[in-house]
Scaffold this motif. Structure first.
Motif, mmCIF file in Angstrom:
data_model
loop_
_atom_site.group_PDB
_atom_site.id
_atom_site.type_symbol
_atom_site.label_atom_id
_atom_site.label_comp_id
_atom_site.label_asym_id
_atom_site.label_seq_id
_atom_site.Cartn_x
_atom_site.Cartn_y
_atom_site.Cartn_z
ATOM 1 N N THR A 253 25.139 -3.508 -1.834
ATOM 2 C CA THR A 253 25.820 -3.530 -1.719
ATOM 3 C C THR A 253 27.688 -3.269 -2.118
ATOM 4 O OG1 THR A 253 24.283 -4.061 -3.354
ATOM 5 C CG2 THR A 253 26.366 -5.200 -4.379
ATOM 6 N N PHE A 254 27.165 -1.963 -1.852
ATOM 7 C CA PHE A 254 28.729 -1.537 -1.523
ATOM 8 C C PHE A 254 28.822 -1.432 0.040
ATOM 9 C CE2 PHE A 254 28.741 1.397 -4.811
ATOM 10 C CZ PHE A 254 29.564 1.500 -5.198
ATOM 11 N N LEU A 255 27.486 -1.605 1.508
ATOM 12 C CA LEU A 255 28.435 -1.815 2.414
ATOM 13 C C LEU A 255 28.584 -3.486 2.657
ATOM 14 C CD1 LEU A 255 27.783 -1.606 5.576
ATOM 15 C CD2 LEU A 255 25.529 -2.283 4.905
ATOM 16 N N TYR A 256 28.452 -4.611 1.944
ATOM 17 C CA TYR A 256 28.716 -5.593 2.283
ATOM 18 C C TYR A 256 29.596 -6.371 1.172
ATOM 19 C CZ TYR A 256 24.808 -7.216 5.153
ATOM 20 O OH TYR A 256 23.905 -6.964 5.970
ATOM 21 N N PHE B 227 33.854 5.370 2.513
ATOM 22 C CA PHE B 227 32.408 5.090 1.749
ATOM 23 C C PHE B 227 31.022 6.067 2.647
ATOM 24 C CE2 PHE B 227 28.356 3.713 0.204
ATOM 25 C CZ PHE B 227 28.379 2.976 -0.984
ATOM 26 N N ASP B 228 31.302 5.076 4.114
ATOM 27 C CA ASP B 228 30.439 5.770 5.211
ATOM 28 C C ASP B 228 30.695 7.170 5.452
ATOM 29 O OD1 ASP B 228 29.370 3.060 5.728
ATOM 30 O OD2 ASP B 228 31.235 2.064 6.018
ATOM 31 N N VAL B 229 31.979 7.403 5.298
ATOM 32 C CA VAL B 229 32.125 9.201 5.659
ATOM 33 C C VAL B 229 32.026 10.132 4.852
ATOM 34 C CG1 VAL B 229 34.249 10.554 5.725
ATOM 35 C CG2 VAL B 229 34.258 8.454 7.067
ATOM 36 N N GLY B 230 31.688 9.785 3.156
ATOM 37 C CA GLY B 230 31.171 10.072 2.337
ATOM 38 C C GLY B 230 29.728 10.292 2.838
ATOM 39 N N GLY B 231 28.784 9.404 3.107
ATOM 40 C CA GLY B 231 27.418 8.900 3.670
ATOM 41 C C GLY B 231 27.126 9.897 4.207
ATOM 42 N N ILE B 232 28.068 10.869 5.522
ATOM 43 C CA ILE B 232 27.615 11.165 6.757
ATOM 44 C C ILE B 232 27.486 12.585 5.890
ATOM 45 C CG2 ILE B 232 28.982 12.747 8.211
ATOM 46 C CD1 ILE B 232 29.965 10.343 9.632
ATOM 47 N N ILE B 233 28.439 13.175 5.242
ATOM 48 C CA ILE B 233 28.265 14.361 4.478
ATOM 49 C C ILE B 233 27.003 14.328 3.442
ATOM 50 C CG2 ILE B 233 29.243 15.716 2.402
ATOM 51 C CD1 ILE B 233 32.593 14.578 3.632
ATOM 52 N N GLY B 234 26.938 13.669 2.868
ATOM 53 C CA GLY B 234 25.865 13.325 1.579
ATOM 54 C C GLY B 234 24.631 13.219 2.422
ATOM 55 N N GLY B 235 24.381 12.879 3.336
ATOM 56 C CA GLY B 235 22.934 12.838 4.640
ATOM 57 C C GLY B 235 23.150 14.430 4.897
ATOM 58 N N ILE B 236 24.059 14.763 5.302
ATOM 59 C CA ILE B 236 23.624 16.490 5.912
ATOM 60 C C ILE B 236 23.316 16.776 4.843
ATOM 61 C CG2 ILE B 236 24.896 18.074 7.085
ATOM 62 C CD1 ILE B 236 26.655 15.955 8.656
ATOM 63 N N LEU B 237 24.229 16.864 3.708
ATOM 64 C CA LEU B 237 23.654 17.635 2.840
ATOM 65 C C LEU B 237 22.578 17.200 1.750
ATOM 66 C CD1 LEU B 237 25.478 20.043 0.543
ATOM 67 C CD2 LEU B 237 25.816 18.322 -1.301
ATOM 68 N N CYS C 93 31.584 9.574 -4.091
ATOM 69 C CA CYS C 93 30.164 7.660 -3.757
ATOM 70 C C CYS C 93 29.193 7.460 -3.110
ATOM 71 C CB CYS C 93 30.989 7.010 -4.759
ATOM 72 S SG CYS C 93 31.474 6.848 -6.190
ATOM 73 N N GLY C 94 30.316 8.045 -1.200
ATOM 74 C CA GLY C 94 29.738 7.923 -0.478
ATOM 75 C C GLY C 94 28.107 9.129 -0.442
ATOM 76 N N ALA C 95 29.115 9.778 -1.165
ATOM 77 C CA ALA C 95 27.737 10.534 -0.749
ATOM 78 C C ALA C 95 26.430 11.380 -2.062
ATOM 79 C CB ALA C 95 28.459 12.389 -0.785
ATOM 80 N N LEU C 96 26.923 10.667 -2.702
ATOM 81 C CA LEU C 96 25.615 10.554 -3.567
ATOM 82 C C LEU C 96 24.844 9.214 -3.643
ATOM 83 C CD1 LEU C 96 27.568 11.682 -6.850
ATOM 84 C CD2 LEU C 96 26.241 13.393 -5.318
ATOM 85 N N VAL C 97 25.604 8.230 -2.433
ATOM 86 C CA VAL C 97 24.702 6.743 -3.144
ATOM 87 C C VAL C 97 23.775 7.176 -1.608
ATOM 88 C CG1 VAL C 97 25.031 4.240 -2.373
ATOM 89 C CG2 VAL C 97 25.936 5.594 -4.522
ATOM 90 N N ASN C 98 24.465 7.412 -0.631
ATOM 91 C CA ASN C 98 24.066 7.698 0.372
ATOM 92 C C ASN C 98 23.358 8.430 0.604
ATOM 93 O OD1 ASN C 98 24.726 4.968 1.373
ATOM 94 N ND2 ASN C 98 26.914 6.347 2.438
ATOM 95 N N GLY C 99 23.070 9.884 0.805
ATOM 96 C CA GLY C 99 22.494 10.902 0.297
ATOM 97 C C GLY C 99 21.367 10.513 0.477
ATOM 98 N N PRO C 100 20.343 10.107 -0.629
ATOM 99 C CA PRO C 100 19.129 9.666 -1.162
ATOM 100 C C PRO C 100 18.685 8.939 0.270
ATOM 101 C CG PRO C 100 20.589 10.131 -3.371
ATOM 102 C CD PRO C 100 21.018 9.686 -2.405
ATOM 103 N N TYR C 101 19.107 7.840 0.239
ATOM 104 C CA TYR C 101 19.315 6.846 1.066
ATOM 105 C C TYR C 101 18.636 7.517 2.171
ATOM 106 C CZ TYR C 101 19.671 2.859 3.651
ATOM 107 O OH TYR C 101 20.578 2.504 5.214
ATOM 108 N N ALA C 102 19.567 8.151 2.771
ATOM 109 C CA ALA C 102 19.228 8.685 4.229
ATOM 110 C C ALA C 102 18.717 9.987 4.534
ATOM 111 C CB ALA C 102 20.676 10.075 4.579
ATOM 112 N N LEU C 103 17.521 10.107 2.957
ATOM 113 C CA LEU C 103 17.023 11.800 2.845
ATOM 114 C C LEU C 103 15.779 10.733 3.164
ATOM 115 C CD1 LEU C 103 15.824 14.678 3.073
ATOM 116 C CD2 LEU C 103 15.983 14.265 0.186
#
Length: 514
Positions: A316-319, A343-353, A400-410
């Motif tokens: 939903t955030f993506l689109y 938001f995607d930059v935060g996703g990178i950080i969240g996925g690695i974390l 928000c990007g880190a917390l939303v995309n972190g679980p999705y990435a993992l």
């Protein structure tokens, strides 16, 4: 580094062109990273172009030869998205892609187990590049019928399913379980990098010839497909390297001079569950697992359903995030697209974390659950105070990007690889593509529902969209409760064993002293 292998006469000889396993692994991570970066790069332009397909034309200067009335606020929009129900129409275009993607994903994993990954990915990328370009060519061909854009998105959604199961399966073929969360967390940044590149590329042409926002990523994706055909290495055995050990202690397998696979000339790597580098046994090929057999692997159902709601939020955030920023803050299409990349930059950080923490505590489900719990209040705050200033907006988007995309990435990387090489499979890694497809396919149902619901709910106010996202986030967290409980019990058991060993050691020391 030189390796040795058996030649056709069964004599050990030097293989001067052999590259060490670490270098092969680095190459596999790089090429699969670039492959899936292109897949996501080709998905992102639609979210940026949305605000160009329909916006307030009173802010745009009409050309001198224009025949439109000065009071016409839709003259610059692209039909059929120039109507008042444009959000629903744009949601239909999104949903065409995402529903096709969700349906195709369940089938894609089955094909991915049975077809050569190199050919599968090459064909998928060439077709994805074609259909992405066709969407943009609608601008140059002056197409204004909804069915054209919907049909192109359906076909694009189907061919894009070739990507994820294949790249995860390829990486899983090369890497064992040790430190998998961290490595795949870093590797999974391809999703966010692709989104960022797609946004930036689309932003270059969105205010002029928006068709190029699709054509250029499509051409790049097709070129990467050709590179994949010539350079992708599917299995370690293809370059005379032994497959990784997904379970067990690698130290238990000692070198035996009489065994060519463990011979004195065979290099062993210490990282990521040691891998030998020489032999290849073509006679013992595992069989692909069935769909229902994959469902019976412990944890597959729970993580799949969790990903359904987690991916609902992420997509939903993506689109819709660029359009939300454009509507609320009144930025231009390019400015909104550029800001949404944070938001995607935060996703990178969240996925690695997420990968790092889950490796350290040995708890994938617990890591996901904690991040999901924190994401809910942060989304609420972003909607209410995130637009009060550019500085606050940047910080909130990153968090928000880190917390939303972190679980999705993992879940889509390390968890899928863990379950696809589960100990219940007794070393059969052929389930990896099927398990990945089941998990991501279920998640893709949520990815289809999220943008659709956002399109239907947004006319009632963006607040309601965020309430929907928060509810989905809470449901994702609840679905992991049983797995979190099992991980907590495992930690307590492990602590009890450690305490028992320390007490036994102390008693023996006291007994020795007395």
């Amino acid at each position: 580094m030189l390796c040795r292998r058996l030649d056709r006469r069964g004599v050990w000889g030097r293989m001067d062109t052999c590259i060490c396993v670490a270098e092969y692994r680095a190459f596999i991570l790089l090429i699969t990273f670039l492959i899936y970066t292109c897949y996501h790069m080709s998905r992102k332009p639609i979210s940026v172009v949305k605000s160009r397909l329909h916006h307030n034309c009173s802010e745009v200067i009409q050309p001198l030869n224009s025949t439109h009335s000065l009071n016409d606020t839709t003259w610059c929009n692209w039909a059929p998205f120039d109507k008042s129900n444009y959000k629903e129409l744009l949601g239909a275009v999104d949903n065409a892609f995402l529903v096709a993607y969700a349906i195709g994903m369940f089938i894609s994993g089955i094909f991915g187990e049975r077809l050569p990954l190199r050919y599968y990915l090459t064909g998928g990328m060439l077709l994805s590049g074609l259909f992405t370009s066709l969407f943009g060519l609608g601008y140059f061909w002056n197409i204004h019928v909804l069915w054209y854009f919907v049909l192109v998105q359906i076909f694009n959604g189907l061919v894009q399913t070739t990507g994820w199961p294949a790249v995860v399966s390829c990486v899983g073929n090369w890497f064992g379980k040790g430190k998998r969360g961290l490595i795949m967390g870093i590797w999974n940044s391809h999703t966010s990098v692709g989104n960022i590149l797609g946004s930036l590329l689309a932003g270059v042409w969105v205010d002029q010839q928006w068709g190029l926002s699709f054509v250029v990523p499509g051409v790049i994706t097709a070129i990467m497909g050709i590179i994949t055909f010539f350079f992708l290495i599917e299995y370690p055995e293809d370059v005379d390297c032994a497959p990784p050990q997904h379970h067990g202690n690698p130290e238990e397998s000692q070198d035996h001079p009489e065994d060519p696979a463990n011979g004195p000339h065979c290099n062993k790597e210490s990282s990521l569950e040691s891998v030998g580098t020489c032999s290849k046994d073509a006679s013992a090929q595992p069989t692909a697992i069935s769909f229902f057999g994959a469902l019976r692997i412990p944890g597959v159902v729970e993580f799949s359903l969790c990903l359904l709601f987690a991916k609902l939020v992420s997509y939903t955030f993506l689109y819709w995030l660029p359009l939300y920023i454009s509507n609320v803050v009144h930025f231009s299409a390019k400015e909104a697209g550029d800001l949404s990349t944070l938001f995607d930059v935060g996703g990178i950080i969240g996925g690695i974390l997420a990968g790092l923490v889950s490796d350290y505590i040995n708890g994938r489900a617990t890591t996901c659950c904690v991040m999901l719990i924190l994401a809910a209040p942060m989304m609420f705050l972003y909607n209410h105070v995130g637009q009060s200033g550019i500085g606050i907006s940047i910080v909130m988007l990153l968090i928000c990007g880190a917390l939303v995309n972190g679980p999705y990435a993992l879940i889509t990387t390390a968890v899928s690889a863990d379950l696809g090489t589960h100990k219940s499979l007794k070393g059969n890694a052929k389930a990896l593509s099927t398990v990945t497809a089941i998990i991501d396919g279920t998640g893709s149902i949520g990815a289809a529902l999220g943008p659709l619901l956002a399109g239907l709910i947004s006319p009632t106010g963006w607040n309601n969209v965020f309430y929907m996202l928060i509810a989905a986030d809470v449901l994702a967290c609840l679905l992991l409760c049983r797995l979190v409980y099992k991980e907590i019990l495992a930690w307590k058991s492990s602590l009890g064993r450690d305490r028992g060993r320390r007490m036994m050691h102390s008693e023996r020391l006291i007994w020795a002293l007395t």
